[in-house]
Every structure is written in structure tokens, then in C-alpha cells.
Design an enzyme around this catalytic site. Structure first.
Site, PDB file in Angstrom:
ATOM      1  N   ASP A  22      -4.432  -9.403  -8.265  1.00  0.00           N
ATOM      2  CA  ASP A  22      -4.714  -8.528  -9.415  1.00  0.00           C
ATOM      3  C   ASP A  22      -3.517  -7.779 -10.000  1.00  0.00           C
ATOM      4  OD1 ASP A  22      -4.621  -7.083  -7.037  1.00  0.00           O
ATOM      5  OD2 ASP A  22      -6.596  -6.183  -7.242  1.00  0.00           O
ATOM      6  N   THR A  39      -0.978   0.931 -10.637  1.00  0.00           N
ATOM      7  CA  THR A  39      -2.235   0.353 -10.161  1.00  0.00           C
ATOM      8  C   THR A  39      -2.993   1.335  -9.263  1.00  0.00           C
ATOM      9  OG1 THR A  39      -3.246  -1.643  -9.259  1.00  0.00           O
ATOM     10  CG2 THR A  39      -1.325  -0.790  -8.083  1.00  0.00           C
ATOM     11  N   GLU A  48       0.833  -1.211   0.000  1.00  0.00           N
ATOM     12  CA  GLU A  48       0.000   0.000   0.000  1.00  0.00           C
ATOM     13  C   GLU A  48       0.864   1.255   0.000  1.00  0.00           C
ATOM     14  OE1 GLU A  48      -3.139   0.238  -0.372  1.00  0.00           O
ATOM     15  OE2 GLU A  48      -3.967  -1.731   0.106  1.00  0.00           O
TER      16      GLU A  48
END
Ligand SMILES: *[C@@H]1O[C@H](CO)[C@@H](O)[C@H](O)[C@H]1NC(C)=O
Ligand SMILES: *[C@@H]1O[C@H](CO)[C@@H](O)[C@H](O)[C@H]1NC(C)=O
Ligand SMILES: *[C@@H]1O[C@H](CO)[C@@H](O)[C@H](O)[C@H]1NC(C)=O
Ligand SMILES: *[C@@H]1O[C@H](CO)[C@@H](O)[C@H](O)[C@H]1NC(C)=O
Ligand SMILES: *[C@@H]1O[C@H](CO)[C@@H](O)[C@H](O)[C@H]1NC(C)=O
Length: 578
Positions: free
Chosen positions: A278, A475, A138
Site C-alpha cells: 500500500d 502514511t 514501523e
């Protein structure tokens, strides 16, 4: 005889020419209408962004994120990915996360004064020397990515920024942060720990469990940081982790979802294209575009075939066991909606279009996209009924519009925008939805709403930012320019089955990242007896009006992998077949 032919021609001309004239006029008319609509829509997105941004600056800055219902803040960087809220810091007052995440959006919206103000504040006040345990993945995509992208935008001469005030402060911050990441990679496998304390490094008895995306989605930001600073440690660490992760694939070229960084063993063997995995796929493709390593293209190609073969069921993607390829969970998750966007980069427009339409149907059914939906029963997951302002459907809609210029995608964008304004806009910003069946709200405005959701909606209606430069988006929606000097060498020329070849290294002005893609023959003829796979092909973006000038502009058709040619009217197609 001669005369009557002439008369016929004249008559024919008289009939046809007004028709042509009318067709041209109505074309012009609808183009103008379309342009006016795009302008109106982009202004609406701009207002949404500022509503979110101004409220954050008013009630939450310099803390991490805004709580829009109570008009207060949360220092959430230490909570991201931390479901059990363990090891929370005692003394952490935030890192201006939402401001960092807004930097590239401010540039795309053309707000250079606010961008500069933010740079000055961050360079004087931001410090990563804080006793806070954060999620490496993150922190990488949001903070490092936000800073690296903004640094490049700040030094880009075309962005008309005041150069005097900018002395690489954002890059210095990014480098400092990158150095704090490095201890996480000191494991027997080279796979990084999921958590790092920014001040003290990896804490004692830290968990060794992490996810596939946690190990496989670092290469864009850390690679860019190495290219910008000349310090190769960041890219080396990320690449080593990626190679190790890839070596753990099954014989079906599938990976699991969670693993142990100390032993390199899988913990969860079931995986799909959603949560926990993903961006691993996304970063293989995008790292190839950005850095041009054949090694990474080969990984992507095998991984992509694995997905299409074992996870795909019509337009849907279920989960499967990496060892056997047998289906495990039949669930749609909101995060999967990024996949059609990735497929556009690959060139699989048809597959992208069909999945995107199914996601949009579910969006329309509930008003927004629920986090999890059970495909076999066509009902919501009993607990994951939330919609935290996620961007993925808007992102795919943007990519599909770029590739096809089909105005239908703008209607999708408008519909997404209407839902967001109707259900999530409150006085103090935009609030997440806790339960899509009741539209009950939750007191949280995620930073990705500003970094991605608003950005992709805006770019759908106004892509002038992309006019002079190719970008890939991380992303988290942070743009990184595609520069040929970041490629170690130009990509090879791949030969097609019919003997024609596509030059992939050619840098065309006004082309998108899509123009770097290729259609290797090995992919098309992979396993002739297997059921038909979509090919990974080259769909160049032939410019703003989507017209071509020569066959070279047209690349290869996504379905047949045949070279397309340019018609006299300036459209790409498989004309030789007609
Ligand atoms: C965080 O804020 C509190 C209250 O303003 C203050 O007492 C504390 O020193 C701050 N901590 C840090 C690390 O800056
Ligand atoms: C830039 O953002 C600030 C803060 O929202 C706003 O006051 C200002 O009007 C914006 N400028 C432009 C050119 O949009
Ligand atoms: C840095 O933060 C301090 C305290 O919030 C503030 O007084 C100062 O103006 C900030 N610096 C800039 C350049 O905004
Ligand atoms: C997408 O799918 C719809 C519905 O099947 C179809 O009408 C449309 O032509 C497709 N567009 C593309 C670009 O494939
Ligand atoms: C592609 O084909 C050309 C001629 O057909 C040949 O000279 C060339 O070596 C081939 N390139 C590759 C990469 O196979």
C-alpha cells in the site's frame, strides 16, 4: 409596446426576487446548520482523542501502547510486524510510542501546553540506545515520522509555541534514530533489512525477507530528515532503495509483495494495493508533491496505470500476479481503504468516490471494516475478522470531503464515529475488535488510533489547521508541510493535448497539496486500445468555500482532462462544452 415590456419585467422581477431571496435565505440557513453540525462533530472527536490519550497517559505512559481493558501497558514497538514474536528484547521498557504518535494530533487540536510538556519529557527521557530489535518500516513511520513532523510544527512560528524551551530536541532525537537505521541499508542491493536492533544494528542471521512497502515507504521521513539536518545520507539511502525496488518491476509495471534484500529476487509475486504494498504507491505520489522529483512522478504514473489496469475490477481492487497480470486473490482488505484518498490527490475523484462507497457499504454491513472480506463470496475471511481501530476509511472520507465539499461525507464520518463509540469505547480507552461478527474486544489501543483515526475524523469536521499551509500526511498521518524550497526545481509545465498548459509550480495561498498535481498528456493517451483508464489530473482546491475567481483556479477535469473554466457565479466546470 415599450410599456408592456417594462411591466412584464417588473412582474417577472416581483415573482423572481422573493424566490431568490428565499433561496439565499435557505442557503444561509443550511450553511449555518452545517457549520453548527461540523462544530458539534469536531467536539465529539476531540473527546474521543482525549479519552484515548488521557487513559494512555494514566495507565501506560511511558510504555508504548495502552491495554484499555486491563488498564495496563504493552511495550509493543518491538512487536510491531513481528507476527511470530521472535527475538523479543529482555530489557526494553518502551519508547513512549503513543505519546510520540500523539504529538502532531495535539497541535492540530490546538493543545500547545500538552505538546510542550511532551517535548520536555521526551527530550529529557527518551533514548534510542536500547537493546531492542524493531521493524524498520514501523519505526520509521511511527517514531521517526512522529518526531520529524512534531519538530517542524514546534518550529513553525504560526503555532504560537513557546520558542524558548525548544532547542531542536525532537530533531536531535530523530537524527539519532535515523543514524541507527543506516546499517539496515548495508546490503548488496541497497534494499534495507526489515529489522534493526537499535543498539547493535543488524543482528547475526537476520532474515533477508522484507516487503515492498518496507523498502518503498521510507523516503518521506528520511528525505525530510535530510532536508532538516543537512545530512544527505538518510535521503540517499531511502532513494537508492526506492530506485532498486522500481528496477525490479515486471514488464507490466507491477511489483510483488515480498522480496529478498540480499539477492533482489521476488519471493511473493502476487500483489495488490493492500498489506505489504500500500504505502509504496502512496509514497511515490507524496514524495513527488514534497520533493518535486520528476523521476518519482514518472514512477508513480507508470505504477498507477499498472494498478488501474491489472488490479481494478469496477470499484474493487483484487490481487494479481506481477508477471502475467492475472487475478490471484479476490479479497477486500481494510488497508485498501486508503486508496480512494490517494486517488483524490491524483485527481481521480470519480473512481475514488465509487470505491469509497463500496468500502463504506462493507463498513455498514458489519458495523466496522473487517480486516479481510472475500469479494467473490461476499463473506468474511475465516480468520481475519478483526478491526484494530484502523483509520483508512476515515482518511479517504476526509480527502473526498476536501475535494468535493459534499456533506454526505460528513454523514459517513459521523457514522464511523458512532460505530467507534458504540463498539470500541471502554472505560480505559478504545479497544480493538477481535471479531466483527461478535464485537468481542481485544486488549489493545493502537497508537495509530491517536495519530490517524482521531486526526482524520477531526480534520473532516475542522480543517482550520490546513488553512494557511499545504501539508501532505505521511502514511501514519503525520503532517509535513509542502515547501517549495524542498523542491530541487519547479515541476515542468505539462502541455495538454488541446495545446493549453497547466503551470504546476504556482504556489497559491489557501490551496491544498492537491493543487500541485498535474494531468500529463502522455497519461491520457496511453495505449489507445486499452480499456479506458481514469486520468491522473489536476483538481485544485479553490479555497474554503470552493469558489473560483478565474479560470486559473480551476485546473483540469478529472474525467476528460480538459481545462475547466470559472463560471460567472464562481464555480469551476466544463462550461465551454455547454
Ligand atoms: C526496565 O524496567 C525494569 C523494572 O522497572 C528495570 O529493572 C530495568 O532496569 C529497566 N530496563 C531498562 C533498560 O531501563
Ligand atoms: C490539553 O491536554 C491535557 C491532557 O489531556 C488537558 O488536561 C488539557 O485540558 C488540554 N488543554 C486544552 C487546551 O485542550
Ligand atoms: C524524566 O523521567 C523521570 C522518571 O520518570 C522523571 O522523574 C522526570 O520528571 C522526567 N522528566 C521530565 C521533564 O518529565
Ligand atoms: C459519488 O457517487 C454517488 C453515487 O453514485 C453520486 O451520487 C455522487 O454524485 C458522486 N460524487 C462525486 C463527487 O462523484
Ligand atoms: C508547451 O507548448 C508551448 C507552446 O504551445 C511550447 O512553447 C512549450 O515548449 C511546450 N512545453 C513543453 C514542456 O512541451
Amino acid at each position: 409596446m415599450f410599456q408592456s415590456t417594462v411591466v412584464k419585467w417588473i412582474l417577472l422581477y416581483l415573482v423572481i426576487s422573493p424566490t431568490i431571496f428565499i433561496i439565499c435565505l435557505s442557503d444561509l440557513h443550511s450553511n449555518n446548520l452545517l457549520a453548527a453540525k461540523r462544530k458539534r462533530m469536531s467536539e465529539r472527536v476531540r473527546k474521543m482523542f482525549y479519552h484515548a490519550y488521557d487513559n494512555y497517559m494514566m495507565y501506560a505512559f511511558p510504555h508504548d501502547e495502552l491495554k484499555p481493558l486491563t488498564k495496563t501497558f504493552t511495550d509493543s514497538l518491538s512487536e510491531l510486524g513481528n507476527l511470530k514474536l521472535e527475538h523479543l528484547p529482555q530489557q526494553y521498557n518502551g519508547s513512549a510510542l503513543t505519546l510520540i504518535e500523539s504529538l502532531s494530533s495535539l497541535v492540530i487540536l490546538g493543545n500547545y501546553t500538552e505538546f510542550e510538556k511532551a517535548i520536555i519529557w521526551l527530550s529529557e527521557n527518551l533514548s534510542f540506545d536500547v537493546d531492542a530489535r524493531v521493524n524498520l518500516f514501523e519505526c520509521n513511520i511511527r517514531v521517526l515520522g512522529g518526531l520529524v513532523s512534531a519538530h517542524i510544527l514546534a518550529t513553525d512560528s504560526t503555532n504560537r509555541l513557546v520558542q524558548l524551551i525548544y532547542k531542536n530536541q525532537l530533531l536531535d532525537l530523530a537524527e539519532d534514530l535515523g543514524r541507527r537505521f543506516l546499517p539496515a541499508f548495508k546490503t548488496p542491493t541497497g534494499l534495507p533489512y526489515a529489522w534493526i536492533n537499535l543498539k547493535h544494528g543488524v543482528i547475526v542471521d537476520e532474515t533477508t525477507e522484507t516487503s515492498t512497502s518496507g523498502c518503498g515507504s521510507l523516503i518521506l521521513e528520511m528525505g525530510a530528515l535530510s532536508r532538516l539536518t543537512g545530512d544527505t545520507r538518510f535521503e540517499t539511502a531511502a532513494l537508492r532503495a526506492l530506485r532498486k525496488l522500481w528496477s525490479m518491476r515486471s514488464s507490466l509495471n507491477l511489483l510483488g509483495t515480498t522480496l529478498d534484500v540480499a539477492t533482489g529476487d521476488w519471493i511473493e509475486y502476487s500483489s495488490g494495493i493492500g498489506a505489504g504494498v500500500d504505502s509504496f504507491y502512496e509514497y511515490l505520489m507524496k514524495a513527488y508533491v514534497l520533493f518535486g522529483r520528476d523521476e518519482i512522478w514518472k514512477m508513480f504514473q507508470s505504477a498507477y496505470i499498472g494498478v488501474q489496469k491489472y488490479f481494478r475490477h469496477g470499484p474493487w481492487y483484487h490481487e494479481a500476479d506481477m508477471r502475467t497480470g492475472t487475478a490471484t486473490y479476490w479479497q477486500l482488505t481494510s488497508l485498501q481503504a486508503f486508496w480512494p484518498g490517494l486517488q483524490v490527490l491524483v485527481g481521480d475523484i470519480e473512481a475514488a468516490n465509487s470505491s469509497h462507497r463500496e468500502f463504506f457499504k462493507v463498513w455498514k454491513k458489519y458495523g466496522v471494516l473487517p480486516e479481510r472480506y472475500l469479494l467473490d463470496h461476499q463473506v468474511l475471511h475465516p480468520t481475519e475478522k478483526y478491526y484494530p481501530l484502523r483509520p483508512e476509511l476515515a482518511e479517504s472520507t476526509f480527502y473526498l470531503y476536501q475535494a468535493t465539499k459534499d456533506p454526505w461525507y460528513m454523514e459517513v464520518g459521523e457514522s464511523i464515529m458512532n460505530s467507534l463509540n458504540a463498539h470500541t469505547r471502554v472505560k480505559g480507552g478504545f479497544a480493538s475488535i477481535r471479531d466483527v461478527t461478535t464485537m468481542q474486544l481485544e486488549d489493545h489501543q493502537h497508537s495509530f488510533f491517536l495519530a490517524e483515526t482521531c486526526k482524520y475524523l477531526y480534520l473532516l469536521f475542522d480543517d482550520s489547521f490546513l488553512r494557511n499551509q499545504n501539508y501532505i500526511f505521511t502514511t501514519e498521518g503525520h503532517p509535513l508541510p509542502v515547501r517549495i524550497n524542498w523542491h530541487e526545481k519547479l515541476p515542468r509545465v505539462y502541455n495538454l493535448s488541446d495545446g493549453s498548459s497547466i503551470k504546476t509550480g504556482k504556489q497559491r495561498k489557501r490551496s491544498s497539496a492537491m493543487s500541485l498535481q498535474i494531468c500529463p498528456a502522455s497519461m491520457i493517451h496511453h495505449e489507445p486500445n486499452a480499456r479506458r483508464l481514469e486520468s491522473a489530473c489536476h483538481i485544485p482546491d479553490t479555497g474554503a468555500d470552493h469558489r473560483c475567481f478565474s479560470d486559473d483556479d480551476c485546473g483540469v477535469d478529472a474525467n476528460t482532462c480538459r481545462r475547466r473554466s470559472c463560471s460567472l457565479a464562481g464555480y469551476c466546470g466544463l462550461w465551454s462544452l455547454i
